[in-house]
Structures are given as C-alpha cells and as structure tokens.
Design an enzyme around this catalytic site. Structure first.
Site, PDB file in Angstrom:
ATOM      1  N   ARG A   1     -53.674  93.206  73.071  1.00  0.00           N
ATOM      2  CA  ARG A   1     -53.333  94.637  73.052  1.00  0.00           C
ATOM      3  C   ARG A   1     -54.485  95.475  72.484  1.00  0.00           C
ATOM      4  O   ARG A   1     -54.271  96.446  71.777  1.00  0.00           O
ATOM      5  CB  ARG A   1     -52.050  94.886  72.249  1.00  0.00           C
TER       6      ARG A   1
ATOM      7  N   SER B   1     -41.972  98.224  74.748  1.00  0.00           N
ATOM      8  CA  SER B   1     -42.123  97.560  73.451  1.00  0.00           C
ATOM      9  C   SER B   1     -42.900  98.471  72.503  1.00  0.00           C
ATOM     10  O   SER B   1     -44.056  98.789  72.768  1.00  0.00           O
ATOM     11  CB  SER B   1     -42.850  96.224  73.607  1.00  0.00           C
TER      12      SER B   1
ATOM     13  N   GLU C   1     -47.336  99.576  69.102  1.00  0.00           N
ATOM     14  CA  GLU C   1     -48.156  99.472  70.314  1.00  0.00           C
ATOM     15  C   GLU C   1     -48.591 100.852  70.806  1.00  0.00           C
ATOM     16  O   GLU C   1     -49.758 101.048  71.140  1.00  0.00           O
ATOM     17  CB  GLU C   1     -47.391  98.731  71.433  1.00  0.00           C
TER      18      GLU C   1
END
Length: 342
Positions: free
Chosen positions: A166, A239, A335
């Site tokens: 990520r 998410s 995130e």
C-alpha cells in the site's frame, strides 16, 4: 476552455465515496493531459494547494479544501502485443474496474484478483492497490507523470516507483507528481492465485475445477459483494485500515495471547496480521455513533450512514485505532488519505 473546465467553490459531496459534504475553492476537470502545464500556470492554481482526485474512493475530507481539486478525466488504452503478452498504456482517468474487465475480455491474465476495486487507473500505482493476495505493482512496467518540480513529463520505471505494501514513491513525495498514464505488462496465461481468502472455496461452490482468469474474477466479485458494502448504497471508502506488518516474533506472541489472529509471513522476517480481526475482537464491528459507523459486514470499513461529517468519521476512526492499540499494542494506519482543512 479546450481540454479542461474550471468551477469555483465546488461541492465535493458527489466526488468522494464517503459522501462527505466538503467544498473546494476550485475544481479543475481535465480531459487532455497535454493541457496540464497550461492549467497549472493559472495563478489561482499555482499559488494554492493542489489535490489530484480520481473517483474519490481513497480520501477522507475533514474540512473544506482551500485549493484546487484536479479531476483526471483522461481516457484511452493503447496496446502493443507480442502474442504471449502485451504492453498496455492506459490513461489515468480510466476507471480501474472497467480496465480490469476489458483485460479479461481480451484474454489477458493477472488482474483478475483486483476486480471491483473502486477508483481510477491513475490512482492504482499511488496506493499500490491490492486484494486477494495480489498487488498491482507486479504488473506495472512504468508510470508516466507530470513532474511539478521539474515542470516536465517523466517516465518512472518500476524500480523508481519504489512499490511496497500500500505504498509507493508517490506517497513519499506527495504533491510532486501527477500521474497521467500507467503502462502494464500482462501475459496471456500465468499461474492463478486461488489460495487466498476463500477463492478456492468459492470456485468449488461454482463447480469450477479448472479455473480460468474470468472464473477467479467471478469468485472475487462474489466474495467482495458479500463482504463489502456498496458505496452506491452506503458511503464508504472500502478498507479504511491497513493490515499491520510487524516483526514475526511479535506476531507469534500476539497469536499465542490471542488464538485465531490471522497472520501471513512476509519477506525479511516480518509478518502481516489482520486488522479486521483485531477491530472485531475489540468490539468495534457494527458500532455506530450518529451517522458515522463501522460496517457490520466487514470491520475494516468505515461507513457514513447518512450525513456524518468528515471530523465525525475521523473521530470514530481514531477511536478504533486507539482501542486496538490499547488491547493489542499494535498501531493501525488508515489506507485513505486524510485531507485536513486549511
């Protein structure tokens, strides 16, 4: 204006999937990447903050944005094929899910596990999007971008992009690059990833014993839609929390203290552990405070039940992070990019 449009004091409520009612001083919708230098030379753009926005599926606004929000609406796909694989250059404004489905229709493999992820192609390398055991970085050859610092178009190869979980170069140098296109290399065939998060079980339920990429994609669509709320129905950004990557020794100690905590070995003596499991174990799954909540379908998903503000959503996310840290000693990270007012 040819190639782009400008709107002053623009609402962003329909431009972020958490449906936060924020505003931007200026909204620039660009349809031709070649017009970027001209647009960026406007005093109102050059002198203020700049935020590049795709589909708004990876941001949380905690206030109005006192700068320019740039929407990349460029389109186009160019293919160079050598038979067994293809180099595919895709404009940043193309929808990611549309592109994945196009690759499957053309008989290419690799992106099937990444189907149904919201957002644009240009956002994919920034976040190094991933799901069901795959990351997009594996298939990216290079990224084309406008370098604001050097005022020129640059092509950044895979190594330069510094992809990680990520993560990428673009997150470590925010505000420097505007992604204009991504070049992928996709094969006609490759080993399928069916060993992650219920894919094999879903394929069995579908009666598929010799899966092709489109079968895996169908299984992933079923799994995602059964677990994750639809942003078209309820505001969310997918998410919201990353799965922490910690030392393997700490992961072993946590698993001994909390049997059932899922963990996945990583390179370099590290281990990824399940944020969703810890959030649920800490009692936050399904929690609702006003219109801000944690989904009762998946503990990683922060949801807006109606008119929650950005600060209300962020306050709940911080409460979850504090609660998980207090119980497990592990710090969660969001995130999405949290965009503060000012």
């Amino acid at each position: 204006m040819g190639g782009y449009t400008l709107i002053e004091h623009a609402s962003l409520a329909r431009l972020n999937t958490l449906r936060v009612d924020a505003r931007a001083n200026l909204l620039a919708d660009i349809r031709d990447a070649a017009k970027l230098p001209e647009l960026l030379d406007f005093p109102a753009v050059r002198q203020g903050r700049l935020l590049v926005l795709g589909e708004g599926s990876n941001v949380l606004f905690t206030g109005d944005f006192d700068g320019t929000v740039l929407l990349m609406s460029t389109r186009g796909v160019q293919v160079e094929s050598d038979g067994d694989s293809a180099r595919i250059a895709v404009a940043a404004g193309e929808r990611w899910d549309d592109f994945v489905r196009w690759t499957l229709g053309q008989g290419y493999a690799g992106l099937e596990n990444l189907i149904l992820i919201p957002g644009t192609v240009g956002a994919a390398p920034i976040q190094n999007i991933g799901a069901y055991g795959c990351e997009v970085a594996e298939f990216i050859e290079s990224v084309e971008a406008w370098d604001i610092r050097e005022r020129r178009v640059v092509t950044l190869d895979h190594a330069t992009c510094a992809f990680a979980y990520r993560d990428s170069l673009f997150k470590h140098q925010p505000g420097r690059y505007i992604v204009t296109a991504v070049r992928f290399v996709l094969p006609r065939s490759r080993p399928l990833r069916t060993d992650y998060a219920g894919i094999a079980e879903q394929l069995a339920r579908m009666g598929v014993d010799k899966p092709a990429p489109f079968h895996v994609a169908e299984a992933v669509v079923h799994l995602r839609t059964s677990k994750l709320p639809d942003p078209a129905v309820i505001g969310n950004a997918g998410s919201f929390f990353k799965n922490p990557i910690i030392d393997a020794a700490l992961a072993d100690a946590l698993q001994q203290a909390h049997p059932g905590l899922p963990a996945w070995p990583q390179p370099g003596g590290r281990c990824k552990i399940s944020a969703a499991w810890m959030i649920e174990a800490a009692g936050f799954k399904g929690l609702r405070e006003g219109d801000a909540g944690i989904s009762n379908r998946h503990a990683l998903v922060l949801v807006n039940h109606g008119s929650a503000s950005g600060p209300q959503l962020w306050a709940l996310a911080q409460r979850v992070m504090t609660g998980v840290h207090d119980r497990f000693g592990v710090q969660l990270e969001p995130e999405p990019v949290v965009i503060a007012a000012g």
